[in-house]
Design an enzyme around this catalytic site. Structure first.
Site, PDB file in Angstrom:
ATOM      1  N   ILE A   1       0.788  -1.339   0.098  1.00 32.99           N
ATOM      2  CA  ILE A   1       0.014   0.188  -0.013  1.00 32.99           C
ATOM      3  C   ILE A   1       1.063   1.285   0.079  1.00 32.99           C
ATOM      4  O   ILE A   1       0.485   2.298  -0.429  1.00 32.99           O
ATOM      5  CB  ILE A   1      -0.975  -0.082   1.226  1.00 32.99           C
ATOM      6  CG1 ILE A   1      -2.399   0.789   0.957  1.00 32.99           C
ATOM      7  CG2 ILE A   1      -0.316   0.238   2.604  1.00 32.99           C
ATOM      8  CD1 ILE A   1      -3.298   0.679   1.633  1.00 32.99           C
TER       9      ILE A   1
ATOM     10  N   ASN B   1      -2.675   1.598  15.879  1.00 31.34           N
ATOM     11  CA  ASN B   1      -2.962   1.197  17.126  1.00 31.34           C
ATOM     12  C   ASN B   1      -3.424   2.565  17.813  1.00 31.34           C
ATOM     13  O   ASN B   1      -3.243   3.702  17.361  1.00 31.34           O
ATOM     14  CB  ASN B   1      -2.129   0.369  17.561  1.00 31.34           C
ATOM     15  CG  ASN B   1      -0.769   1.014  18.104  1.00 31.34           C
ATOM     16  OD1 ASN B   1      -0.802   2.518  18.675  1.00 31.34           O
ATOM     17  ND2 ASN B   1       0.220   0.688  17.267  1.00 31.34           N
TER      18      ASN B   1
ATOM     19  N   GLY C   1       3.664  -4.408  11.254  1.00 26.51           N
ATOM     20  CA  GLY C   1       2.630  -4.641  10.009  1.00 26.51           C
ATOM     21  C   GLY C   1       2.790  -3.611   9.120  1.00 26.51           C
ATOM     22  O   GLY C   1       3.704  -2.837   8.836  1.00 26.51           O
ATOM     23  N   VAL C   2       1.511  -3.178   8.571  1.00 28.59           N
ATOM     24  CA  VAL C   2       1.521  -2.020   7.349  1.00 28.59           C
ATOM     25  C   VAL C   2       1.715  -0.766   8.339  1.00 28.59           C
ATOM     26  O   VAL C   2       2.131   0.150   7.552  1.00 28.59           O
ATOM     27  CB  VAL C   2      -0.110  -2.166   6.928  1.00 28.59           C
ATOM     28  CG1 VAL C   2      -1.022  -1.767   8.111  1.00 28.59           C
ATOM     29  CG2 VAL C   2      -0.142  -1.284   5.818  1.00 28.59           C
ATOM     30  N   ASP C   3       1.500  -0.460   9.446  1.00 27.64           N
ATOM     31  CA  ASP C   3       1.721   0.659  10.175  1.00 27.64           C
ATOM     32  C   ASP C   3       3.344   0.950  10.225  1.00 27.64           C
ATOM     33  O   ASP C   3       3.707   2.015   9.534  1.00 27.64           O
ATOM     34  CB  ASP C   3       1.397   0.664  11.671  1.00 27.64           C
ATOM     35  CG  ASP C   3       1.226   1.903  12.449  1.00 27.64           C
ATOM     36  OD1 ASP C   3       1.378   2.832  11.837  1.00 27.64           O
ATOM     37  OD2 ASP C   3       1.001   1.833  13.742  1.00 27.64           O
TER      38      ASP C   3
ATOM     39  N   THR D   1      -6.618  -7.735  10.173  1.00 29.65           N
ATOM     40  CA  THR D   1      -6.231  -9.353   9.964  1.00 29.65           C
ATOM     41  C   THR D   1      -4.871  -9.661  10.171  1.00 29.65           C
ATOM     42  O   THR D   1      -4.673 -10.887   9.755  1.00 29.65           O
ATOM     43  CB  THR D   1      -6.730  -9.313   8.463  1.00 29.65           C
ATOM     44  OG1 THR D   1      -5.980  -8.822   7.576  1.00 29.65           O
ATOM     45  CG2 THR D   1      -8.277  -8.997   8.193  1.00 29.65           C
ATOM     46  N   GLY D   2      -3.919  -8.852  10.614  1.00 29.50           N
ATOM     47  CA  GLY D   2      -2.540  -9.263  10.748  1.00 29.50           C
ATOM     48  C   GLY D   2      -2.497  -9.554  12.411  1.00 29.50           C
ATOM     49  O   GLY D   2      -3.186 -10.667  12.902  1.00 29.50           O
TER      50      GLY D   2
END
Ligand code: AR6
Length: 171
Positions: A10, A23, A31-33, A121-122
């Site tokens: 992304i 969070n 993760g994506v963060d 979903t992670g």
């Protein structure tokens, strides 16, 4: 108005806004963060800190917006998905809220093209198929009522999610 599905990263998306699965601290994570803050540079974290100082933590189901630092997108919309706890804590409604809050904030900021990751979903362990159904229903409901999003892209990092979305979007 269209919904597009891709498998990929992304942080590479050239859209008005990408959504981050953050969070409640808004101060980064894995993760994506982690990927968004790494690729976008320190400006995003700086803005998140200012938001934190102003309004405190971001509750699950809510969203905040920052610019996108070095990313090709214009904005990052940081939303907090629920941590899955066997479905006992209103996780489904909170996941839907995370999508709807992000879209509301997007249109408020003139966003026409937006990319979503598979929120919760992670690390947060939300069952992938249920999450995909909720995500797709939420964005379809929103787009049926508000025509300001011209292109919404689901960016799946994993093939499992890509296949699930592909099947649900076709049916
Ligand atoms: N592009 C798109 N999707 C990605 C990318 C990427 N570069 N990297 C991972 N994903 P997660 P959560 C997918 O764990 O479950 C963080 O530490 C990944 O495959 O990033 O909402 C936050 O700070 C998965 O499908 O988010 C929070 O503490 C999806 O992104 C916590 O994790 C979401 O996985 C949030 O957990």
């Amino acid at each position: 108005m269209k919904i597009t599905l891709i498998q990929g990263d992304i942080t590479k998306m050239e859209v008005d806004a990408i959504v981050n699965a953050a969070n409640t601290s808004l101060l980064g994570g894995g993760g994506v963060d982690g990927a968004i803050h790494r690729a976008g540079g320190p400006a995003i974290l700086e803005e998140c800190r200012r938001i934190r100082d102003r309004q405190g933590r971001c509750a699950p189901g809510e969203a905040v917006i920052t610019t996108a630092g070095k990313l090709p997108a214009k904005y990052v919309i940081h939303t907090v998905g629920p941590v899955w706890n066997k479905g006992n804590e209103e996780e489904k409604g909170l996941l839907r809220s995370a999508y709807i809050s992000s879209l509301q904030l997007a249109v408020k900021n003139g966003v026409g093209t937006i990319a979503f990751p598979n929120i919760s979903t992670g690390v947060y362990r939300f069952p992938k198929e249920v999450a995909a159904e909720i995500a797709i229903a939420a964005v379809k409901d929103f787009m049926a009522q508000d025509n300001r999003i011209s292109n919404l892209i689901f960016v799946c990092y994993e093939k499992e999610n890509y296949d699930l979305y592909s099947r649900i979007l076709q049916s």
